[in-house]
Design a protein around this motif. Structure first.
Motif, PDB file in Angstrom:
ATOM      1  N   ARG A   8      -0.910   3.973   3.801  1.00 13.09           N
ATOM      2  CA  ARG A   8      -1.451   4.947   2.828  1.00 13.09           C
ATOM      3  C   ARG A   8      -0.877   6.339   3.097  1.00 13.09           C
ATOM      4  O   ARG A   8      -0.428   7.037   2.178  1.00 13.09           O
ATOM      5  CB  ARG A   8      -2.973   4.975   2.945  1.00 13.09           C
ATOM      6  N   ASP A   9      -0.884   6.754   4.375  1.00  9.86           N
ATOM      7  CA  ASP A   9      -0.383   8.079   4.734  1.00  9.86           C
ATOM      8  C   ASP A   9       1.130   8.168   4.559  1.00  9.86           C
ATOM      9  O   ASP A   9       1.659   9.227   4.196  1.00  9.86           O
ATOM     10  CB  ASP A   9      -0.762   8.410   6.176  1.00  9.86           C
TER      11      ASP A   9
ATOM     12  N   GLU B 189      -5.484  13.867   3.892  1.00 11.62           N
ATOM     13  CA  GLU B 189      -4.331  14.231   3.060  1.00 11.62           C
ATOM     14  C   GLU B 189      -4.029  15.728   3.147  1.00 11.62           C
ATOM     15  O   GLU B 189      -2.867  16.149   3.121  1.00 11.62           O
ATOM     16  CB  GLU B 189      -4.579  13.826   1.601  1.00 11.62           C
TER      17      GLU B 189
ATOM     18  N   ASN C  35       2.754   6.723   2.234  1.00 15.82           N
ATOM     19  CA  ASN C  35       2.930   6.930   0.802  1.00 15.82           C
ATOM     20  C   ASN C  35       2.767   8.404   0.439  1.00 15.82           C
ATOM     21  O   ASN C  35       3.538   8.965  -0.341  1.00 15.82           O
ATOM     22  CB  ASN C  35       1.931   6.067   0.023  1.00 15.82           C
ATOM     23  N   VAL C  36       1.752   9.054   1.028  1.00  9.93           N
ATOM     24  CA  VAL C  36       1.530  10.488   0.782  1.00  9.93           C
ATOM     25  C   VAL C  36       2.724  11.294   1.291  1.00  9.93           C
ATOM     26  O   VAL C  36       3.239  12.185   0.598  1.00  9.93           O
ATOM     27  CB  VAL C  36       0.230  10.966   1.453  1.00  9.93           C
TER      28      VAL C  36
ATOM     29  N   ILE D   5       0.835  -1.210   0.000  1.00  8.45           N
ATOM     30  CA  ILE D   5       0.000   0.000   0.000  1.00  8.45           C
ATOM     31  C   ILE D   5       0.867   1.256   0.000  1.00  8.45           C
ATOM     32  O   ILE D   5       0.615   2.207  -0.726  1.00  8.45           O
ATOM     33  CB  ILE D   5      -0.966   0.001   1.206  1.00  8.45           C
ATOM     34  N   GLY D   6       1.899   1.248   0.859  1.00 11.54           N
ATOM     35  CA  GLY D   6       2.762   2.415   0.955  1.00 11.54           C
ATOM     36  C   GLY D   6       3.762   2.538  -0.179  1.00 11.54           C
ATOM     37  O   GLY D   6       4.320   3.607  -0.400  1.00 11.54           O
ATOM     38  N   LYS D   7       3.994   1.409  -0.882  1.00 12.11           N
ATOM     39  CA  LYS D   7       4.977   1.381  -1.985  1.00 12.11           C
ATOM     40  C   LYS D   7       6.350   1.861  -1.502  1.00 12.11           C
ATOM     41  O   LYS D   7       7.054   2.601  -2.193  1.00 12.11           O
ATOM     42  CB  LYS D   7       4.489   2.210  -3.171  1.00 12.11           C
TER      43      LYS D   7
ATOM     44  N   SER E 130      -2.873  -0.327   7.647  1.00  7.39           N
ATOM     45  CA  SER E 130      -3.273  -0.011   6.274  1.00  7.39           C
ATOM     46  C   SER E 130      -3.339   1.495   6.040  1.00  7.39           C
ATOM     47  O   SER E 130      -2.823   2.001   5.025  1.00  7.39           O
ATOM     48  CB  SER E 130      -4.623  -0.653   5.948  1.00  7.39           C
ATOM     49  N   THR E 131      -3.987   2.229   6.947  1.00  8.91           N
ATOM     50  CA  THR E 131      -4.058   3.680   6.761  1.00  8.91           C
ATOM     51  C   THR E 131      -2.707   4.333   7.057  1.00  8.91           C
ATOM     52  O   THR E 131      -2.369   5.358   6.463  1.00  8.91           O
ATOM     53  CB  THR E 131      -5.166   4.305   7.627  1.00  8.91           C
TER      54      THR E 131
END
Length: 453
Positions: free
Chosen positions: A416-417, A390, A419-420, A108-110, A412-413
């Motif tokens: 995601r964060d 975001e 990654n941002v 998810i975070g890549k 998971s979140t």
């Protein structure tokens, strides 16, 4: 061979996936199986089918994997008191939690170039919860309480729940004995009739308890008498309330909490800070692991003694007050007004003077702080499960804050964060999983980010 619903198959479980289900393959079809362990050979009943995968439940364990904690007769969610990792040996729980965090950060975070440490485990992986809420129900003509079966509202009861404290187990048992003698009607959510809805028991490190009886309708004298009878049996009950909830809702506590006897709050200490816990107060449910979590987070700040730090999503100020013991100054930002007021009260009682409590949204209040020419060196996030908006992360990037520490209850979140943050110029240096919820698949993480130069 094409799988069919209700078909019985045999399967070897190869791995655990995020969320705690085992994964095996049948004729190249992925099959997810709750309560299974890698190395298990299981007989499985297919309960649902999609194009690329199926889901099944264990009918029998043919050969248990080496990491299975209990005998092979225990195969269901209910066998393990609603604990979706209860079937695993504890050291294996810690191993898989680290793997799950690493997996979501990559997928998810890549992200690739970060350091992840072994999960910080608990010395008390059972009986650790200091708060439990149980719904009431009828079974064989008796009042019971417990937890909902998976994906249902059918209550199941166990003699001693492996997660809640020993004291809470004893109190709920004594309460049900009293209730069955008094024959108080149990609430029926379909008909919206009856009285008894839930019981909440909160306990502290001093072996004291608060009991909240949640009911529909105005509390009669006999309900208050029940709570007095409970204190006679369990003198550890130092506070008692009746919470009135007349709504058709899945939320347990009602809008009105009626004080019955004892102390109005339950006391707790964390890092020598005294906290007052009322029926609706948020407080971490695992005190031992909370200490480890916050110690880790604070250690992630470089030269913390000389820093002004923002505590975003500060809630009732727990992290801000702990951080204030080391930091030069803390700005605690919280959107919920009542939580900010509670935090101010607790800080005054503990004579803490180097915190500014700010009520409002993080992005707006951060800009206001900078316009006042306040020097901000770092920020700590501890958001709810949904993670961080975001726009908040972009606001932080605009400030030029160099150091971010992020506590998350949802990998998971967090991923995601992360990654941002990576896209807007922050590198994730290290991640520490902390096992706040032994016997379950849930995991907390602490991450450190620094601004790219």
């Amino acid at each position: 061979m094409v799988l069919k619903k209700d078909q019985i198959i045999e399967l070897d479980i190869e791995k655990l996936i995020f969320g705690g289900e085992g994964l095996g393959y049948y004729e190249k079809m992925a099959v997810f199986v709750p309560m299974s362990v890698p190395g298990d050979r299981v007989r499985v009943k297919i309960i649902s089918l999609k194009k690329s995968y199926a889901r099944g439940i264990i009918e029998a364990i043919i050969k248990p994997g080496e990491e299975r904690a209990a005998d092979k007769d225990k195969v269901t969610f209910e066998d393990f008191h609603g604990c979706d990792f209860g079937m695993l040996k504890y050291e294996s729980q810690l191993k898989y939690k680290k793997e799950m965090v690493e997996d979501v950060l990559k997928k998810i975070g890549k992200l690739e170039n970060f350091e992840i440490y072994d999960t910080i485990g608990s010395t008390s992986p059972k009986y650790y919860r200091n708060k439990v809420i149980e719904p009431f129900a009828y079974k064989d003509g008796k009042i019971i309480s417990g937890f909902f079966k998976k994906k249902s509202h059918e209550v199941f009861e166990v003699s001693e729940n492996m997660l809640q404290s020993k004291l809470a187990n004893r109190i709920t048992k004594e309460l049900k004995e009293i209730l069955n003698k008094k024959r108080i009607p149990v609430y029926d959510e379909k008909k919206h009739r009856g009285i008894l809805r839930h019981v909440m028991v909160r306990t502290n490190s001093f072996d004291e308890a608060m009991v909240v009886l949640v009911v529909k309708g105005e509390p009669a004298k006999n309900l208050k008498k029940i709570l007095y009878d409970l204190r006679d049996r369990c003198p550890e009950v130092k506070a008692a309330y009746i919470s009135v909830n007349n709504k058709r809702t899945n939320v347990a506590l009602g809008d009105e909490d009626i004080y019955v006897y004892g102390d109005e709050v339950l006391k707790e200490e964390l890092f020598d800070i005294k906290f007052n816990i009322s029926p609706k107060s948020f407080f971490q449910i695992n005190l031992e692991q909370t200490k480890k979590l916050y110690e880790t987070a604070i250690s992630y700040f470089d030269d913390v003694k000389n820093k002004n730090i923002v505590d975003a999503y500060s809630g009732t100020g727990t992290i801000a007050m702990i951080l204030s013991r080391w930091a030069k100054k803390v700005f605690a930002i919280e959107m919920v007004k009542s939580a900010t007021l509670d935090a101010k009260k607790t800080s005054m009682e503990n004579k803490i003077k180097n915190i500014d409590f700010i009520n409002g949204k993080v992005e707006g209040k951060l800009e206001e702080l900078l316009k006042k020419r306040e020097k901000i060196d770092a920020i700590i996030f501890d958001p709810p499960r949904k993670g961080i908006e975001e726009s908040v992360l972009h606001s932080v990037a605009k400030t030029g804050i160099n150091e971010i520490v992020y506590i998350s209850c949802n990998p998971s979140t967090f991923a995601r964060d992360a990654n941002v943050l990576n896209e807007i110029g922050y590198d994730l240096l290290k991640v520490q999983p902390v096992d706040m919820f032994p016997q379950t698949s849930h995991i907390e993480v602490v991450g450190k980010f620094v601004k790219r130069t």
